[in-house]
Scaffold this motif. Structure first.
Motif, PDB file in Angstrom:
ATOM      1  N   ARG A 299      26.776  25.169  17.075  1.00 21.71           N
ATOM      2  CA  ARG A 299      26.582  24.133  16.055  1.00 21.71           C
ATOM      3  C   ARG A 299      27.912  23.475  15.702  1.00 21.71           C
ATOM      4  O   ARG A 299      27.999  22.247  15.514  1.00 21.71           O
ATOM      5  CB  ARG A 299      25.938  24.735  14.802  1.00 21.71           C
ATOM      6  N   GLY A 300      28.952  24.299  15.625  1.00 23.37           N
ATOM      7  CA  GLY A 300      30.262  23.755  15.302  1.00 23.37           C
ATOM      8  C   GLY A 300      30.814  22.871  16.407  1.00 23.37           C
ATOM      9  O   GLY A 300      31.364  21.797  16.143  1.00 23.37           O
ATOM     10  N   LEU A 301      30.651  23.287  17.655  1.00 20.29           N
ATOM     11  CA  LEU A 301      31.177  22.514  18.782  1.00 20.29           C
ATOM     12  C   LEU A 301      30.455  21.180  18.947  1.00 20.29           C
ATOM     13  O   LEU A 301      30.989  20.246  19.560  1.00 20.29           O
ATOM     14  CB  LEU A 301      31.081  23.327  20.076  1.00 20.29           C
ATOM     15  N   ALA A 302      29.234  21.093  18.405  1.00 15.99           N
ATOM     16  CA  ALA A 302      28.488  19.833  18.498  1.00 15.99           C
ATOM     17  C   ALA A 302      29.227  18.700  17.794  1.00 15.99           C
ATOM     18  O   ALA A 302      29.009  17.521  18.105  1.00 15.99           O
ATOM     19  CB  ALA A 302      27.094  20.004  17.887  1.00 15.99           C
ATOM     20  N   GLY A 303      30.112  19.032  16.877  1.00 11.72           N
ATOM     21  CA  GLY A 303      30.894  18.021  16.172  1.00 11.72           C
ATOM     22  C   GLY A 303      32.274  17.816  16.763  1.00 11.72           C
ATOM     23  O   GLY A 303      33.158  17.248  16.108  1.00 11.72           O
ATOM     24  N   THR A 304      32.480  18.287  17.990  1.00 11.32           N
ATOM     25  CA  THR A 304      33.772  18.162  18.667  1.00 11.32           C
ATOM     26  C   THR A 304      33.571  17.509  20.033  1.00 11.32           C
ATOM     27  O   THR A 304      32.440  17.361  20.503  1.00 11.32           O
ATOM     28  CB  THR A 304      34.412  19.552  18.885  1.00 11.32           C
ATOM     29  N   PRO A 305      34.661  17.153  20.729  1.00  7.01           N
ATOM     30  CA  PRO A 305      34.544  16.604  22.089  1.00  7.01           C
ATOM     31  C   PRO A 305      34.292  17.676  23.156  1.00  7.01           C
ATOM     32  O   PRO A 305      34.133  17.342  24.336  1.00  7.01           O
ATOM     33  CB  PRO A 305      35.897  15.930  22.326  1.00  7.01           C
ATOM     34  N   PHE A 306      34.263  18.950  22.766  1.00  9.96           N
ATOM     35  CA  PHE A 306      34.027  20.020  23.737  1.00  9.96           C
ATOM     36  C   PHE A 306      32.543  20.061  24.111  1.00  9.96           C
ATOM     37  O   PHE A 306      31.676  19.931  23.241  1.00  9.96           O
ATOM     38  CB  PHE A 306      34.450  21.375  23.171  1.00  9.96           C
ATOM     39  N   ALA A 307      32.259  20.285  25.388  1.00 14.49           N
ATOM     40  CA  ALA A 307      30.876  20.357  25.873  1.00 14.49           C
ATOM     41  C   ALA A 307      30.571  21.779  26.319  1.00 14.49           C
ATOM     42  O   ALA A 307      31.054  22.223  27.371  1.00 14.49           O
ATOM     43  CB  ALA A 307      30.665  19.386  27.033  1.00 14.49           C
ATOM     44  N   ALA A 374      38.037  28.383  12.942  1.00 19.33           N
ATOM     45  CA  ALA A 374      38.377  27.880  14.281  1.00 19.33           C
ATOM     46  C   ALA A 374      37.659  26.563  14.553  1.00 19.33           C
ATOM     47  O   ALA A 374      38.249  25.618  15.106  1.00 19.33           O
ATOM     48  CB  ALA A 374      38.016  28.913  15.334  1.00 19.33           C
ATOM     49  N   ILE A 375      36.385  26.484  14.172  1.00 20.26           N
ATOM     50  CA  ILE A 375      35.617  25.251  14.372  1.00 20.26           C
ATOM     51  C   ILE A 375      36.250  24.094  13.613  1.00 20.26           C
ATOM     52  O   ILE A 375      36.357  22.976  14.131  1.00 20.26           O
ATOM     53  CB  ILE A 375      34.148  25.472  13.924  1.00 20.26           C
ATOM     54  N   GLU A 376      36.681  24.360  12.398  1.00 19.50           N
ATOM     55  CA  GLU A 376      37.334  23.319  11.593  1.00 19.50           C
ATOM     56  C   GLU A 376      38.555  22.764  12.324  1.00 19.50           C
ATOM     57  O   GLU A 376      38.797  21.545  12.340  1.00 19.50           O
ATOM     58  CB  GLU A 376      37.729  23.896  10.238  1.00 19.50           C
ATOM     59  N   ARG A 377      39.302  23.644  12.954  1.00 16.71           N
ATOM     60  CA  ARG A 377      40.488  23.197  13.691  1.00 16.71           C
ATOM     61  C   ARG A 377      40.095  22.440  14.960  1.00 16.71           C
ATOM     62  O   ARG A 377      40.736  21.445  15.321  1.00 16.71           O
ATOM     63  CB  ARG A 377      41.374  24.397  14.035  1.00 16.71           C
ATOM     64  N   LEU A 378      39.055  22.922  15.644  1.00 14.98           N
ATOM     65  CA  LEU A 378      38.626  22.244  16.876  1.00 14.98           C
ATOM     66  C   LEU A 378      38.058  20.860  16.591  1.00 14.98           C
ATOM     67  O   LEU A 378      38.115  19.960  17.439  1.00 14.98           O
ATOM     68  CB  LEU A 378      37.596  23.107  17.601  1.00 14.98           C
ATOM     69  N   MET A 379      37.505  20.668  15.416  1.00 11.59           N
ATOM     70  CA  MET A 379      36.947  19.364  15.053  1.00 11.59           C
ATOM     71  C   MET A 379      38.047  18.314  14.892  1.00 11.59           C
ATOM     72  O   MET A 379      37.770  17.099  14.911  1.00 11.59           O
ATOM     73  CB  MET A 379      36.114  19.467  13.781  1.00 11.59           C
ATOM     74  N   ALA A 380      39.270  18.770  14.755  1.00 15.62           N
ATOM     75  CA  ALA A 380      40.389  17.839  14.652  1.00 15.62           C
ATOM     76  C   ALA A 380      40.890  17.368  16.016  1.00 15.62           C
ATOM     77  O   ALA A 380      41.718  16.447  16.100  1.00 15.62           O
ATOM     78  CB  ALA A 380      41.538  18.496  13.885  1.00 15.62           C
ATOM     79  N   VAL A 381      40.389  17.979  17.092  1.00 15.26           N
ATOM     80  CA  VAL A 381      40.795  17.578  18.441  1.00 15.26           C
ATOM     81  C   VAL A 381      40.092  16.276  18.790  1.00 15.26           C
ATOM     82  O   VAL A 381      38.893  16.139  18.639  1.00 15.26           O
ATOM     83  CB  VAL A 381      40.443  18.683  19.469  1.00 15.26           C
TER      84      VAL A 381
END
Length: 384
Positions: A299-307, A374-381
């Motif tokens: 769910r967290g990665l869905a808000g990031t550029p990671f697939a 960690a998700i919060e930090r990844l969302m900044a990528v």
């Protein structure tokens, strides 16, 4: 100064040690190395203390405490439907890696070839080389890491002594299917070739996926060493305790090496685990426990550029960073650690030959607050 001729001249410090060191250096959240950041059951700790105070502090029997081997046998029979004799077919080991190493030592002679499926746990190939064997990797690729069994058949010859499999698989999170096991069974019929089945994540499977053990296939069972881990079952990776079960004639050879390697394993912990096995819900509940953590990460990665890639089992998830960078995987992991404070592992590290699929491995065996941070930090990528 005298310098020994290295038996592993091309082997350096593992990527896990490197990334954990980098995480500490930069104060990053460590989702690289595969260990929980939460504790085990207090009852298990109490049991260890009880047996220490009861005086069980000397050498255990070489094969393992009888009560623990009996409980392991009962567990294996319930979960696989297969009966192994605790006296002659089950051995307690100092972790799963020692069991893998010992099985290889018992089988591999100089010049023997060993088929490995890559990406693979990094301990396999060095152990093969230490005993004079020749690793023969079969390269599997994203997104599904499917095995072409015709390729495997073409690789086999009279020198093929061992095939190593790992299901559920680290790092791909793929689970062997019934078709995979049947194809493997067909390849091994009438061959002087053995199987080493690494099943340490046996209880960590998701979305109704069923883990099948190599022991459940008669053609495989007669030639298979199956390795399991209490560290993965009970969140005690630092205790380094596992076990191996195999037919009697294979176990005899296994124990010949085991007795001169570690001889025996931590005594009070063995007694404690024997008691703790009376609650099967502790390991049968692992699937739901870790699926909740996987889903939180997804769910967290869905808000990031990671697939994210499909994750059937283990407590690892692979993610594609192609939308972010063209950097090689190790360079990207270093950048992610230094610039965004999250340490992961490059999947390229699990291959013999250099390969860049722009994939990272993320360990989600962490507390919810660790994953959320960690998700919060990844969302900044950001995308490139």
């Amino acid at each position: 100064m005298i310098r020994p001729k290295s038996k592993l001249p091309h082997t350096g410090t593992s990527i896990f040690t490197q990334m954990s060191h980098l995480a500490a250096q930069y104060g990053a959240i460590n989702l690289s190395q595969g260990f929980p950041d939460f504790d085990c059951s207090p009852r298990l700790i109490d049991l260890v203390e009880r047996y220490m105070r009861a005086g069980h502090n000397q050498y255990a029997p070489m094969a393992g405490v009888a009560m623990l081997r009996e409980r392991i046998g009962a567990k294996v029979e319930v979960t696989t439907g297969v009966c192994y004799d605790p006296e002659t077919e089950i051995t307690v080991t100092a972790g799963a890696t020692q069991a893998l190493f010992t099985a290889m030592a018992a089988l591999i002679r100089p010049g023997d070839e060993v088929i490995l499926f890559e990406p693979a746990y990094d301990a396999y190939a060095p152990a093969v080389r230490l005993f004079g064997g020749v690793p023969k990797p079969v390269t599997l690729l994203a997104p599904d890491f499917a095995i072409n069994w015709q390729t495997v058949a073409q690789l086999m010859n009279d020198k093929t002594r061992l095939i190593v499999i790992n299901s559920p698989n680290n790092p791909t999170a793929r689970v062997f299917s019934d078709t995979d096991y049947r194809e493997l069974s067909r390849l091994l019929v009438d061959r002087d070739c053995y199987l080493l089945s690494d099943e340490v994540y046996e209880h960590v499977v998701f979305d109704g996926t069923r883990h099948c053990s190599a022991a459940q296939y008669p053609e495989l069972r007669e030639r298979a060493f199956v390795v399991a881990s209490f560290g993965k079952c009970y969140h005690i990776t630092g205790w380094k305790i596992g076990y191996c079960f195999a037919p009697r004639r294979l176990t005899e050879e296994f124990r010949k090496v085991h007795q001169f390697n570690v001889f025996s394993v931590n005594t009070p912990i063995q007694y404690a685990l024997a008691d703790f096995l009376d609650r099967p819900e502790e390991y049968l509940g692992l699937a739901a426990f870790f699926q909740a953590k996987r889903d939180l990460l997804l769910r967290g990665l869905a808000g990031t550029p990671f697939a994210p890639l499909p994750c059937q089992g283990t407590y690892f998830l692979l993610a594609d960073y192609s939308a972010i960078s063209d950097q090689p995987e190790q360079t990207f992991c270093q950048w992610l650690t230094q610039q965004h404070g999250v340490a992961t592992i490059p999947v390229a590290a699990f291959y013999t030959d250099s390969i860049n699929q722009r994939l990272i491995r993320i360990c989600f065996a962490k507390r919810e607050e660790t994953l959320e941070k960690a998700i919060e930090r990844l969302m900044a990528v950001k995308t490139s």
